[in-house]
Design a protein around this motif. Structure first.
Motif, PDB file in Angstrom:
ATOM      1  N   PHE A  55     -18.640 -13.594  34.411  1.00 30.42           N
ATOM      2  CA  PHE A  55     -18.114 -14.768  33.715  1.00 30.42           C
ATOM      3  C   PHE A  55     -18.136 -14.614  32.202  1.00 30.42           C
ATOM      4  O   PHE A  55     -17.276 -15.160  31.518  1.00 30.42           O
ATOM      5  N   ARG A  58     -15.126 -12.647  31.470  1.00 24.26           N
ATOM      6  CA  ARG A  58     -13.928 -13.432  31.699  1.00 24.26           C
ATOM      7  C   ARG A  58     -13.720 -14.479  30.609  1.00 24.26           C
ATOM      8  O   ARG A  58     -12.588 -14.858  30.315  1.00 24.26           O
ATOM      9  N   ASN A  59     -14.817 -14.983  30.037  1.00 26.90           N
ATOM     10  CA  ASN A  59     -14.726 -16.019  29.006  1.00 26.90           C
ATOM     11  C   ASN A  59     -15.494 -15.598  27.766  1.00 26.90           C
ATOM     12  O   ASN A  59     -16.575 -16.096  27.506  1.00 26.90           O
ATOM     13  N   MET A  62     -18.264 -17.468  25.234  1.00 28.72           N
ATOM     14  CA  MET A  62     -18.629 -18.714  25.912  1.00 28.72           C
ATOM     15  C   MET A  62     -20.057 -19.092  25.534  1.00 28.72           C
ATOM     16  O   MET A  62     -20.862 -18.236  25.154  1.00 28.72           O
ATOM     17  N   ASP A  66     -21.902 -23.583  28.956  1.00 28.35           N
ATOM     18  CA  ASP A  66     -20.722 -23.389  29.789  1.00 28.35           C
ATOM     19  C   ASP A  66     -21.044 -22.488  30.973  1.00 28.35           C
ATOM     20  O   ASP A  66     -20.610 -22.730  32.100  1.00 28.35           O
ATOM     21  N   ARG A 156      -9.869 -24.844  36.270  1.00 28.20           N
ATOM     22  CA  ARG A 156     -10.098 -23.445  35.874  1.00 28.20           C
ATOM     23  C   ARG A 156      -9.005 -22.530  36.426  1.00 28.20           C
ATOM     24  O   ARG A 156      -8.954 -21.358  36.082  1.00 28.20           O
TER      25      ARG A 156
ATOM     26  N   GLU B  23     -12.618 -15.460  41.771  1.00 20.15           N
ATOM     27  CA  GLU B  23     -13.232 -16.704  41.316  1.00 20.15           C
ATOM     28  C   GLU B  23     -13.067 -17.827  42.334  1.00 20.15           C
ATOM     29  O   GLU B  23     -13.976 -18.644  42.510  1.00 20.15           O
TER      30      GLU B  23
END
Lengths: 161, 161
Positions: A55, A58-59, A62, A66, A156, B23
């Motif tokens: 994650f 992916r982000n 962040m 979050d 999302r 995801e």
DNA sequence: CTTTATATGTCAACATGACTGACGTAAAAA
DNA sequence: TTTTTACGTCAGTCATGTTGACATATAAAG
């Protein structure tokens, strides 16, 4: 007495169909995590590390909050795995520019490499399943899966194109 | 340099699509287990107990070996949760008639009741998702999920009708 | 400017559920 | 009769979740 299984019984068919859904999810998740788990073991990591690496990759940038919202675990649980990943140079933290209380998370090169190595297996698995099932089936898969996910997290997954 | 995200780039689209699959599975599994977990806590049980109760309920008179094959855990791990369930009267074991080394597993009334209570939530979740997505989407969901499951376990999902 | 709320982190103790390894028993199969 | 199989148990370890308490820096509100 009529046999509930052989008679044409819409209620039984429904129950059977729903139970198959439950089991499909169980088996798919079981097999989907097996390969990365083996790779993670080489590093002394577990599935929790994978989730963080995934994650964060992916982000990028962040916040810790979050990430906690996504994982739905306590900060103490996250802290252990995140701390390891930071100490071992897979993730870096830097203060937010707008809000300096935040510690924005980012993968290092090393982190990106591990992320790709881990997730590649899963992408290959999905690529095969998608290819074998066809584009229309993939659309159906998406729809059903979105319905299973808590409404607040559906955003999302923006519509494609 | 062209922006890899905004240019029409089939490779990026593919990667994005595959990551969304990963995801979807993560979030769906997370939300799918949340409700039963809360019920299990009342009994001092965990997710492992649920899995045992579920599969024993689904496959009455199954052997310990068969259960181990499904769960893909060690017999020592199974032993703890199964032992608890037997001691607390949710599951009974009886010797196999053909092969008396086997201990065939079965839910008690109490076990059936707990199974239904736990799985009902999950069936409701699937019922909603299936209804919202439509029959065609459900077929697609099935196809993709089967593709994700190890080939040797696909026969657990016979074609309908 | 002081107070309060927020973002994050840390320490400690505990529970669950996985693992490995070693050893034991009863029954089936060779 | 010997070997294999199905199952169980004891003991120790590890990963990952939990609760609860407390600490620090910064932002936001009064």
């Amino acid at each position: 007495m009529t046999d509930v299984k052989t008679a044409i019984n819409p209620l039984f068919l429904r129950e059977e169909e729903l139970r198959q859904g439950v089991e499909l999810l169980f088996f798919a998740y079981r097999d989907f995590t097996a390969e990365p788990d083996a790779i993670l073991a080489e590093y002394g990591f577990g599935r929790a590390h994978h989730r963080v690496i995934y994650f964060v990759g992916r982000n990028p940038a962040m916040t810790v909050s979050d990430l906690l919202d996504i994982l739905r675990i306590t900060k103490q649980s996250l802290s252990r795995v995140l701390g390891q990943l930071v100490r071992e140079g897979f993730v870096v933290q830097r203060p937010g520019s707008r809000d300096r209380r935040q510690r924005l998370l980012e993968l290092t090169i090393k982190g990106v490499e591990l992320e790709r190595r881990l997730t590649e297996r899963q992408r290959v698995l999905f690529a095969k399943a998608y290819r074998d099932a066809g584009a229309e089936a993939v659309e159906g898969f998406r729809k059903v899966m979105l319905g299973l996910i808590a409404p607040e997290d559906r955003s999302r997954f923006p519509v494609k194109r």
